[in-house]
Design a protein around this motif. Structure first.
Motif, PDB file in Angstrom:
ATOM      1  N   GLY A  82      23.217  35.539  43.421  1.00 17.32           N
ATOM      2  CA  GLY A  82      24.273  35.030  44.354  1.00 17.32           C
ATOM      3  C   GLY A  82      25.573  35.851  44.778  1.00 17.32           C
ATOM      4  N   ASN A  83      25.594  37.165  44.279  1.00 16.63           N
ATOM      5  CA  ASN A  83      26.698  37.879  44.225  1.00 16.63           C
ATOM      6  C   ASN A  83      26.660  39.267  45.274  1.00 16.63           C
ATOM      7  N   VAL A  84      25.836  39.089  46.155  1.00 16.35           N
ATOM      8  CA  VAL A  84      25.688  40.237  47.132  1.00 16.35           C
ATOM      9  C   VAL A  84      27.237  40.471  47.733  1.00 16.35           C
ATOM     10  N   GLN A  85      27.926  39.574  48.320  1.00 15.31           N
ATOM     11  CA  GLN A  85      28.901  39.487  48.851  1.00 15.31           C
ATOM     12  C   GLN A  85      30.017  40.061  47.841  1.00 15.31           C
ATOM     13  N   THR A  86      29.995  39.655  46.631  1.00 18.06           N
ATOM     14  CA  THR A  86      30.940  40.202  45.795  1.00 18.06           C
ATOM     15  C   THR A  86      30.757  41.830  45.768  1.00 18.06           C
ATOM     16  N   ALA A  87      29.711  42.310  45.487  1.00 18.33           N
ATOM     17  CA  ALA A  87      29.422  43.551  45.384  1.00 18.33           C
ATOM     18  C   ALA A  87      29.806  44.314  46.619  1.00 18.33           C
ATOM     19  N   GLU A  88      29.618  43.577  47.836  1.00 23.98           N
ATOM     20  CA  GLU A  88      30.124  44.131  49.308  1.00 23.98           C
ATOM     21  C   GLU A  88      31.626  44.340  49.064  1.00 23.98           C
ATOM     22  N   SER A  89      32.251  43.487  48.639  1.00 25.45           N
ATOM     23  CA  SER A  89      33.879  43.447  48.546  1.00 25.45           C
ATOM     24  C   SER A  89      34.348  44.881  47.630  1.00 25.45           C
ATOM     25  N   LEU A  90      33.587  45.066  46.938  1.00 31.65           N
ATOM     26  CA  LEU A  90      33.942  46.460  46.020  1.00 31.65           C
ATOM     27  C   LEU A  90      33.833  47.392  46.973  1.00 31.65           C
ATOM     28  N   LEU A  91      32.629  47.649  47.498  1.00 33.42           N
ATOM     29  CA  LEU A  91      32.075  48.634  48.593  1.00 33.42           C
ATOM     30  C   LEU A  91      33.191  48.618  49.697  1.00 33.42           C
ATOM     31  N   LEU A  92      33.521  47.495  50.230  1.00 32.37           N
ATOM     32  CA  LEU A  92      34.309  47.456  51.469  1.00 32.37           C
ATOM     33  C   LEU A  92      35.893  47.983  51.034  1.00 32.37           C
ATOM     34  N   ALA A  93      36.514  47.853  49.891  1.00 31.97           N
ATOM     35  CA  ALA A  93      37.459  47.973  49.367  1.00 31.97           C
ATOM     36  C   ALA A  93      37.893  49.339  49.177  1.00 31.97           C
ATOM     37  N   ARG A  94      36.751  49.994  48.609  1.00 32.50           N
ATOM     38  CA  ARG A  94      36.828  51.502  48.329  1.00 32.50           C
ATOM     39  C   ARG A  94      36.874  52.320  49.752  1.00 32.50           C
ATOM     40  N   ALA A  95      35.886  51.773  50.626  1.00 34.66           N
ATOM     41  CA  ALA A  95      35.796  52.562  51.953  1.00 34.66           C
ATOM     42  C   ALA A  95      37.181  52.299  52.791  1.00 34.66           C
TER      43      ALA A  95
END
Length: 430
Positions: free
Chosen positions: A220-233
């Protein structure tokens, strides 16, 4: 126990080996190495250091250890590695690393000799910890090294929120507490069938599934991982690769190279300087005095060329250090300026390590790049944000730009349009 009031994590409690490492010279030196190098020339409050970042990484590591139920000597090793993970950084953090690595063969996480000797080695041995094993964790080796240096590491979690706080740029804000609560170790072989059934990964990533425990985000943490990706990008173009930061970093790299050529200073000595040592050295050296003055007074070189990835020939992308120096000399000769007044800045190939982080979906472990439609879009954005730069003092930028376009095989009309479109419009973009 030591309690520290931190700007990001509030009160941090540090004890055991991490507390004993706190006052060693190697760790205290990090008070004088800025986390973001020259970004302070864009965002004046970005003066935070590798020292406070190390405290934050140690804090998040401790929180993750509590959640994962890791204690005893293994917890001591990880907390020590978290506290020491940046002691190998040279002045201005990553900025001079390409130069020192080329001459010494060492990156900032190659810290074996730093941990084995001096006060750090004594503290580690006093706690029955093997310095070489701690150095391995700093480099990301083994199962638990993933916590310190990996796709979901506590280093990344701290620097994103800390850099966002000190620059005032909100894009790096992530929920670090949720990240550490949702971390878990799993054996990838258990999820191999699910991962293997996905579409092939993007080019450049290994499709093999390693055996052994791997750090993943729980169900249930796909969006949590995406937030890391988005923050860096999102932080990348407005902070980490901001044009002013890139130009000033390139000027300091040139000054470092000229310092080594003009003095008895060695690359190993340069690697152990802090920011103040380095600035003092280039002020005192006649060969670097002008670059030093320009940095001190923020009288920076300007963009003569600012070219997109697809407009740059492969021979320039692939050029090694010696070939890039030869191109600089050729551009300078064609423009009729001194060689030191031309800097060619070719960034590394765009990468997105966070996209290979693994998440649990329907009981199967999958790479984020295979699960999230955001990854493809962000990779495209990253490639579109990439720019080759050629920098020169302002009176010579037009001449250098025309010469660079000719020498590098670029379209001069497209380059002029691009530079004008990218001209700064606000104070923090200047």
């Amino acid at each position: 126990m030591v309690t520290v009031k931190d700007t990001v994590h509030d009160h941090i409690e540090i004890d055991g080996v991490a507390a004993d490492l706190l006052d060693t010279p190697a760790v205290q030196r990090l008070r004088h190495v800025k986390q973001l190098g020259t970004v302070q020339l864009v965002y004046p409050s970005a003066n935070h250091t590798r020292f406070e970042h190390s405290l934050g990484v140690c804090h998040l590591a401790s929180r993750a250890l509590d959640h994962l139920g890791i204690d005893g000597v293994q917890a001591d090793r990880i907390e020590a590695a978290a506290m020491l993970h940046d002691v190998g950084h040279g002045p201005f953090s990553h900025n001079l690393e390409s130069l020192t690595h080329r001459l010494t063969g060492k990156y900032h996480d190659d810290v074996d000799e730093l941990l084995a000797s001096g006060a750090v080695g004594s503290v580690l041995r006093d706690h029955d910890l093997d310095p070489q094993r701690i150095a391995g964790l700093v480099a990301g080796d083994g199962t638990y090294g993933q916590l310190v240096s990996g796709e979901l590491d506590v280093d990344r979690m701290d620097y994103l929120v800390r850099d966002a706080y000190h620059t005032g740029v909100p894009y790096g804000t992530i929920d670090t507490e949720r990240f550490v609560r949702e971390l878990t170790f799993t054996t990838l072989a258990d999820g191999a069938a699910g991962e293997a059934s996905e579409a092939a990964p993007s080019a450049g990533f290994d499709d093999r599934i390693e055996a052994g425990p791997t750090l993943v985000l729980d169900e249930g943490n796909v969006q949590t991982a995406e937030s890391l990706l988005l923050a860096r990008a999102l932080m990348n173009p407005v902070v980490y690769t901001h044009p002013v930061a890139r130009i000033s970093k390139a000027m300091l790299r040139r000054a470092a190279s000229d310092l080594l050529a003009a003095t008895a200073t060695t690359a190993s000595e340069l690697r152990r300087m802090d920011d103040h040592d380095f600035l003092a050295a280039i002020r005192d050296c006649p060969a670097t005095a002008d670059l030093s003055r320009r940095y001190d007074e923020r009288d920076l070189y300007k963009r003569a060329v600012w070219a997109e990835y697809g407009d740059v020939p492969d021979r320039v992308h692939d050029a090694n250090h010696e070939e890039r120096v030869a191109l600089e000399r050729e551009i300078a000769a064609a423009a009729g300026v001194d060689r030191e007044h031309v800097i060619l800045d070719v960034p590394a190939e765009p990468t997105m390590r966070e996209s290979t982080a693994r998440v649990t979906v329907n009981g199967q472990v999958r790479r984020l790049e295979r699960q999230s439609p955001l990854v493809s879009a962000l990779r495209t954005a990253q490639r579109n944000q990439w720019r080759l730069g050629v920098y020169a003092p302002e009176p010579a930028t037009d001449r250098v730009g025309r010469a660079a376009a000719d020498v590098l095989g670029l379209d001069p009309d497209a380059l002029v349009t691009e530079v004008r479109r990218a001209m700064p419009t606000t104070l923090d973009e200047f």
